[in-house]
Design an enzyme around this catalytic site. Structure first.
Site, PDB file in Angstrom:
ATOM      1  N   PHE A 134      -0.623 -16.222  10.708  1.00  0.00           N
ATOM      2  CA  PHE A 134      -0.902 -14.798  10.697  1.00  0.00           C
ATOM      3  C   PHE A 134      -1.258 -14.381   9.274  1.00  0.00           C
ATOM      4  CE2 PHE A 134      -0.241 -10.288  10.412  1.00  0.00           C
ATOM      5  CZ  PHE A 134      -0.873  -9.842  11.559  1.00  0.00           C
ATOM      6  N   ASP A 219      -0.213 -18.176   1.637  1.00  0.00           N
ATOM      7  CA  ASP A 219       0.091 -16.806   2.053  1.00  0.00           C
ATOM      8  C   ASP A 219       1.616 -16.650   2.025  1.00  0.00           C
ATOM      9  OD1 ASP A 219       0.737 -14.499   3.435  1.00  0.00           O
ATOM     10  OD2 ASP A 219      -0.820 -14.758   4.953  1.00  0.00           O
ATOM     11  N   LYS A 248       4.718  -7.484   1.669  1.00  0.00           N
ATOM     12  CA  LYS A 248       5.948  -7.025   2.309  1.00  0.00           C
ATOM     13  C   LYS A 248       7.100  -6.625   1.377  1.00  0.00           C
ATOM     14  CE  LYS A 248       5.045  -8.383   6.963  1.00  0.00           C
ATOM     15  NZ  LYS A 248       4.080  -9.431   7.271  1.00  0.00           N
TER      16      LYS A 248
HETATM   17  C1  LIG Z   1       2.593  -9.317   7.580  1.00  0.00           C
HETATM   18  C2  LIG Z   1       1.762 -10.463   7.129  1.00  0.00           C
HETATM   19  C3  LIG Z   1       0.438 -10.286   6.712  1.00  0.00           C
HETATM   20  C4  LIG Z   1      -0.284  -8.958   6.818  1.00  0.00           C
HETATM   21  O1  LIG Z   1       0.253  -7.994   5.996  1.00  0.00           O
HETATM   22  P1  LIG Z   1      -0.176  -6.439   6.192  1.00  0.00           P
HETATM   23  O2  LIG Z   1       0.544  -5.759   5.079  1.00  0.00           O
HETATM   24  O3  LIG Z   1       0.266  -6.031   7.550  1.00  0.00           O
HETATM   25  O4  LIG Z   1      -1.646  -6.387   6.039  1.00  0.00           O
HETATM   26  C5  LIG Z   1      -0.236 -11.377   6.222  1.00  0.00           C
HETATM   27  N1  LIG Z   1       0.349 -12.587   6.143  1.00  0.00           N
HETATM   28  C6  LIG Z   1       1.615 -12.804   6.540  1.00  0.00           C
HETATM   29  C7  LIG Z   1       2.211 -14.159   6.400  1.00  0.00           C
HETATM   30  C8  LIG Z   1       2.370 -11.750   7.051  1.00  0.00           C
HETATM   31  O5  LIG Z   1       3.619 -11.968   7.472  1.00  0.00           O
END
Ligand SMILES: *Cc1c(COP(=O)(O)O)cnc(C)c1O
Length: 393
Positions: A134, A219, A248
């Site tokens: 994700f 990420d 986050k």
């Molecule tokens: C939540 C998340 C995203 C996206 O972040 P947003 O602030 O919602 O755009 C991207 N990568 C990972 C691993 C995430 O958990």
């Protein structure tokens, strides 16, 4: 307003693109949130990991108040101390890279993908990502997100992306070529169900990128800022990535994203190539600085390790009792409970008993307490989960 009235407002005026739980939250403090009726809910999935050091951490609130009275926003036409200071704090806790600030995880990944293109040679335009990943909801990051359910209705996506099974070294070697600009992967897949990347998989990405000059992007939007018991998820391994993205938990509750890149790669992002109007404004950077200081002053990395072990032990005891639990996995306070059957009902039953957890990929309960969590709060959460599992048996 009570919950019913707030829901009525949403029904009339807010686009219904989220499946929302039937509670309106008005207040948060530490490991707890409070709904409009005054119910106290134990939050073991605080803000989808945004409130990583708990809701309304006093040090973050204080820093925001102070900065709000001084300078809320200044555009990136100027220099400002909080942005420079936060970049240094992050750099010192990672691999000494340089930072670009934005407002969300998707934007941080978007920046990383653009950087990988502009920092490598023009024939390198391909990206490799992993199934179950994700990375966000913008067109590039949703393309990077290798889950068909997120692509539905949006084809054709951005060209150049190849998807491989997570932790599949052979598939990686087969997909990788001289046109690969970057490999983007989470050190632990979050939304994908708390899947930990193997050392061999990460090392192979590192080696392939070194051989061809491609960019290794991790990420760390969910794993970053201490959740796993280290500042960043990759620090549990021997590899050093070229780029990390975070968001986050970084702002303690305010919208901030960041990409950090090794200086020799970062230098490709010259004026005109990328920007964000709100990115790195003094308010959110002051919050980010307070988050890092709070983690250090309160020894929250150590607490994440300790409470992570404690939680996993307790969950494994539940596993002995309830065969519906297949196994428990994760690192630090990023914990997944693999069920043998769907978990949505368990999540809603827990919420009825004022415990908030999450279910992802239909059968994985996500347990991600704030890093300030204490053993008695874990005990309480386990007690509620235990009673729900007992009823659902
Ligand atoms: C939540 C998340 C995203 C996206 O972040 P947003 O602030 O919602 O755009 C991207 N990568 C990972 C691993 C995430 O958990």
């Amino acid at each position: 307003m009570d919950t019913k009235q707030i829901i009525e407002l949403f029904d009339k005026y807010v686009i219904a693109n989220y499946g929302r739980l039937p509670r309106a939250i008005v207040k948060g403090s530490g490991c707890y949130i409070y709904d409009a009726e005054g119910n106290e809910i134990l939050d073991m999935f605080p803000g989808w990991a945004v409130s990583g050091i708990g809701h309304c951490h006093p040090k973050v609130v204080e820093a925001i108040k102070k900065q709000a009275e001084t300078l809320l926003h200044i555009d990136n036409t100027f220099y400002s101390e909080p942005q420079g200071h936060l970049a240094k704090l992050l750099s010192d806790r990672a691999f000494g890279g340089k930072c670009f600030f934005c407002n969300s995880g998707a934007e941080a990944n978007e920046a990383a993908l653009k950087l990988a293109r502009i920092a490598t040679s023009p024939e390198k335009y391909r990206f490799i990502t992993t199934e179950g990943s994700f990375h966000g909801r913008t067109f590039a990051t949703v393309t990077a997100t290798a889950q068909p359910k997120y692509h539905k209705g949006f084809l054709p996506l951005l060209p150049g992306f190849s998807y491989i099974p997570f932790n599949d070294v052979t598939a990686l070697q087969n997909a990788f070529n001289d046109e690969t600009a970057a490999v983007l992967v989470e050190p632990i897949q979050g939304e994908g169900g708390i899947n930990v990347a193997s050392a061999e998989f990460l090392q192979t990405i590192r080696d392939l990128c070194d051989e061809t000059g491609a960019v290794m992007i991790l990420d760390e939007v969910q794993t970053g800022i201490g959740r796993t018991g280290k500042w960043f998820g990759y620090q549990h391994t021997d590899i050093v990535p070229d780029v990390i993205t975070m968001a986050k938990a970084l702002g303690g509750g305010v919208s901030i994203g960041a990409m950090m890149a090794k200086a020799e790669i970062a230098k490709a992002l010259v004026p005109g190539t990328h920007a964000s109007t709100f990115g790195g404004n003094p308010l959110v950077c002051a919050a980010g600085i307070a988050v890092i200081e709070a983690i250090e002053e309160e020894k929250l990395l150590e607490n994440a390790v300790k409470m992570g072990q404690y939680t996993s032990e307790k969950l494994n005891q539940l596993k002995q009792k309830y065969p519906v639990i297949d196994h428990v996995r994760g690192t630090g306070l990023m914990i997944g409970i693999q069920l043998k059957t769907p978990g949505a009902k368990i999540v809603s039953r827990c919420l009825e008993k004022n415990l908030r957890i999450n279910c992802t990929q239909e059968t994985v309960l996500r347990f991600m307490p704030p890093m300030i969590v204490k053993a008695e709060q874990i005990d309480k959460a386990i007690e509620i989960l235990d009673s729900v599992l007992e009823e659902e048996k």
